[in-house]
Design a protein around this motif. Structure first.
Motif, PDB file in Angstrom:
ATOM      1  N   ALA A  17       5.815  45.303 -20.522  1.00  9.12           N
ATOM      2  CA  ALA A  17       5.063  45.363 -21.968  1.00  9.12           C
ATOM      3  C   ALA A  17       4.699  44.027 -22.403  1.00  9.12           C
ATOM      4  O   ALA A  17       3.691  43.809 -23.102  1.00  9.12           O
ATOM      5  N   ALA A  18       5.757  42.997 -22.175  1.00  9.97           N
ATOM      6  CA  ALA A  18       5.377  41.521 -22.468  1.00  9.97           C
ATOM      7  C   ALA A  18       4.324  41.126 -21.603  1.00  9.97           C
ATOM      8  O   ALA A  18       3.239  40.101 -22.151  1.00  9.97           O
ATOM      9  N   LEU A  19       4.128  41.301 -20.290  1.00  8.58           N
ATOM     10  CA  LEU A  19       2.905  41.084 -19.591  1.00  8.58           C
ATOM     11  C   LEU A  19       1.631  41.546 -20.050  1.00  8.58           C
ATOM     12  O   LEU A  19       0.778  40.822 -20.239  1.00  8.58           O
ATOM     13  N   ASN A  20       1.523  42.829 -20.457  1.00  5.93           N
ATOM     14  CA  ASN A  20       0.541  43.461 -21.159  1.00  5.93           C
ATOM     15  C   ASN A  20      -0.068  42.801 -22.189  1.00  5.93           C
ATOM     16  O   ASN A  20      -1.127  42.706 -22.616  1.00  5.93           O
ATOM     17  N   LEU A  21       1.005  42.417 -23.082  1.00  8.18           N
ATOM     18  CA  LEU A  21       0.733  41.688 -24.393  1.00  8.18           C
ATOM     19  C   LEU A  21       0.016  40.513 -24.084  1.00  8.18           C
ATOM     20  O   LEU A  21      -0.741  39.923 -24.636  1.00  8.18           O
ATOM     21  N   ILE A  22       0.529  39.789 -23.210  1.00  2.00           N
ATOM     22  CA  ILE A  22       0.136  38.287 -22.890  1.00  2.00           C
ATOM     23  C   ILE A  22      -1.245  38.489 -22.149  1.00  2.00           C
ATOM     24  O   ILE A  22      -2.114  37.735 -22.577  1.00  2.00           O
ATOM     25  N   TYR A  23      -1.570  39.490 -21.379  1.00  3.59           N
ATOM     26  CA  TYR A  23      -2.851  39.714 -20.719  1.00  3.59           C
ATOM     27  C   TYR A  23      -3.824  40.186 -21.923  1.00  3.59           C
ATOM     28  O   TYR A  23      -4.928  39.389 -21.987  1.00  3.59           O
ATOM     29  N   ARG A  24      -3.542  40.883 -22.778  1.00  2.00           N
ATOM     30  CA  ARG A  24      -4.561  41.587 -23.694  1.00  2.00           C
ATOM     31  C   ARG A  24      -4.731  40.178 -24.655  1.00  2.00           C
ATOM     32  O   ARG A  24      -5.907  40.038 -25.193  1.00  2.00           O
ATOM     33  N   HIS A  25      -4.023  39.308 -24.888  1.00  2.00           N
ATOM     34  CA  HIS A  25      -4.325  38.246 -25.993  1.00  2.00           C
ATOM     35  C   HIS A  25      -4.539  36.798 -25.125  1.00  2.00           C
ATOM     36  O   HIS A  25      -4.392  35.960 -25.933  1.00  2.00           O
ATOM     37  N   THR A  26      -4.711  36.926 -23.915  1.00  2.00           N
ATOM     38  CA  THR A  26      -5.115  35.584 -23.346  1.00  2.00           C
ATOM     39  C   THR A  26      -6.760  35.731 -23.484  1.00  2.00           C
ATOM     40  O   THR A  26      -7.494  36.684 -22.881  1.00  2.00           O
ATOM     41  N   ASP A  29     -11.998  33.994 -20.750  1.00  2.00           N
ATOM     42  CA  ASP A  29     -12.243  33.011 -19.878  1.00  2.00           C
ATOM     43  C   ASP A  29     -11.130  32.515 -18.909  1.00  2.00           C
ATOM     44  O   ASP A  29     -11.296  32.121 -17.998  1.00  2.00           O
ATOM     45  N   PHE A  30      -9.928  32.999 -19.388  1.00  2.00           N
ATOM     46  CA  PHE A  30      -8.710  32.490 -18.543  1.00  2.00           C
ATOM     47  C   PHE A  30      -7.933  33.794 -17.924  1.00  2.00           C
ATOM     48  O   PHE A  30      -6.881  33.792 -17.577  1.00  2.00           O
ATOM     49  N   LYS A  31      -8.808  34.929 -17.901  1.00  2.00           N
ATOM     50  CA  LYS A  31      -7.943  35.939 -17.087  1.00  2.00           C
ATOM     51  C   LYS A  31      -8.976  36.738 -16.338  1.00  2.00           C
ATOM     52  O   LYS A  31     -10.230  36.722 -16.638  1.00  2.00           O
ATOM     53  N   GLY A  32      -8.698  37.670 -15.549  1.00  2.00           N
ATOM     54  CA  GLY A  32      -9.547  38.346 -14.918  1.00  2.00           C
ATOM     55  C   GLY A  32      -8.843  39.415 -13.952  1.00  2.00           C
ATOM     56  O   GLY A  32      -7.795  39.640 -14.088  1.00  2.00           O
ATOM     57  N   VAL A  33      -9.667  40.427 -13.233  1.00  2.00           N
ATOM     58  CA  VAL A  33      -8.989  41.286 -12.444  1.00  2.00           C
ATOM     59  C   VAL A  33      -9.849  41.277 -11.030  1.00  2.00           C
ATOM     60  O   VAL A  33     -11.015  41.159 -11.011  1.00  2.00           O
ATOM     61  N   ARG A  34      -9.019  41.118 -10.206  1.00  2.00           N
ATOM     62  CA  ARG A  34      -9.546  41.033  -8.677  1.00  2.00           C
ATOM     63  C   ARG A  34      -8.858  41.998  -7.665  1.00  2.00           C
ATOM     64  O   ARG A  34      -7.829  41.851  -7.988  1.00  2.00           O
ATOM     65  N   VAL A  37      -6.147  43.952  -9.448  1.00  2.00           N
ATOM     66  CA  VAL A  37      -4.726  43.087  -9.946  1.00  2.00           C
ATOM     67  C   VAL A  37      -5.337  42.233 -11.182  1.00  2.00           C
ATOM     68  O   VAL A  37      -6.180  41.343 -10.994  1.00  2.00           O
ATOM     69  N   LYS A  38      -4.543  42.301 -12.177  1.00  2.00           N
ATOM     70  CA  LYS A  38      -4.648  41.582 -13.142  1.00  2.00           C
ATOM     71  C   LYS A  38      -4.124  40.078 -12.707  1.00  2.00           C
ATOM     72  O   LYS A  38      -3.109  39.784 -12.408  1.00  2.00           O
ATOM     73  N   GLU A  39      -5.151  38.969 -13.203  1.00  2.00           N
ATOM     74  CA  GLU A  39      -4.812  37.784 -12.969  1.00  2.00           C
ATOM     75  C   GLU A  39      -4.970  36.771 -14.235  1.00  2.00           C
ATOM     76  O   GLU A  39      -5.702  37.348 -15.062  1.00  2.00           O
ATOM     77  N   ILE A  40      -4.319  35.695 -14.291  1.00  2.00           N
ATOM     78  CA  ILE A  40      -4.280  34.974 -15.495  1.00  2.00           C
ATOM     79  C   ILE A  40      -4.205  33.407 -15.200  1.00  2.00           C
ATOM     80  O   ILE A  40      -3.439  33.175 -14.146  1.00  2.00           O
ATOM     81  N   LEU A  41      -4.892  32.531 -15.673  1.00  2.00           N
ATOM     82  CA  LEU A  41      -5.052  31.303 -15.286  1.00  2.00           C
ATOM     83  C   LEU A  41      -3.985  30.500 -15.939  1.00  2.00           C
ATOM     84  O   LEU A  41      -3.638  30.503 -16.859  1.00  2.00           O
ATOM     85  N   ARG A  44      -0.591  26.233 -12.572  1.00  2.00           N
ATOM     86  CA  ARG A  44      -0.346  26.603 -11.045  1.00  2.00           C
ATOM     87  C   ARG A  44      -1.730  27.219 -10.451  1.00  2.00           C
ATOM     88  O   ARG A  44      -1.853  27.143  -9.352  1.00  2.00           O
ATOM     89  N   GLY A  45      -2.592  27.467 -11.341  1.00  2.00           N
ATOM     90  CA  GLY A  45      -3.648  28.288 -10.735  1.00  2.00           C
ATOM     91  C   GLY A  45      -3.945  29.528 -11.184  1.00  2.00           C
ATOM     92  O   GLY A  45      -3.379  30.046 -12.173  1.00  2.00           O
ATOM     93  N   LEU A  46      -4.887  30.477 -10.556  1.00  2.00           N
ATOM     94  CA  LEU A  46      -4.955  31.811 -10.848  1.00  2.00           C
ATOM     95  C   LEU A  46      -3.700  32.580 -10.188  1.00  2.00           C
ATOM     96  O   LEU A  46      -3.675  32.607  -9.144  1.00  2.00           O
ATOM     97  N   ILE A  47      -3.074  33.076 -11.051  1.00  2.00           N
ATOM     98  CA  ILE A  47      -1.643  33.830 -10.723  1.00  2.00           C
ATOM     99  C   ILE A  47      -2.108  35.556 -11.160  1.00  2.00           C
ATOM    100  O   ILE A  47      -2.405  35.584 -12.165  1.00  2.00           O
ATOM    101  N   GLU A  48      -1.343  36.173 -10.095  1.00  2.00           N
ATOM    102  CA  GLU A  48      -1.463  37.499 -10.457  1.00  2.00           C
ATOM    103  C   GLU A  48      -0.493  37.823 -11.781  1.00  2.00           C
ATOM    104  O   GLU A  48       0.789  37.046 -11.597  1.00  2.00           O
TER     105      GLU A  48
END
Length: 81
Positions: A17-26, A29-34, A37-41, A44-48
């Motif tokens: 739930a914490a990860l989902n909130l972080i992703y939602r509110h990032t 330009d600093f997140k994506g899906v590849r 898989v959800k990734e966030i900048l 350390r770089g682009l991290i799953e």
């Protein structure tokens, strides 16, 4: 009657739930899906999303919680009108 709970499963739900909130509110330009898989900048770089360190989660979670509270308050205000 004994209430046996799986605390590791509960902890995992809270963590996800914490990860989902972080992703939602990032910012977008600093997140994506590849490859689904959800990734966030991060620094350390682009991290799953699931590979964020506990430190990275702890650093991002307060702002995500604040933004989520604002989103909910806005939605409730709109419903009240």
């Amino acid at each position: 009657m004994s209430h046996h709970t799986n605390t590791s499963a509960e902890a995992e739900k809270v963590h996800q739930a914490a990860l989902n909130l972080i992703y939602r509110h990032t910012h977008k330009d600093f997140k994506g899906v590849r490859a689904g898989v959800k990734e966030i900048l991060t620094v350390r770089g682009l991290i799953e999303l699931n590979d964020l360190s506990e430190f990275e989660v702890a650093a991002r979670l307060p702002q995500a919680l604040k933004k989520e509270a604002q989103r909910i308050a806005k939605r409730e205000k709109e419903r009240a009108q």
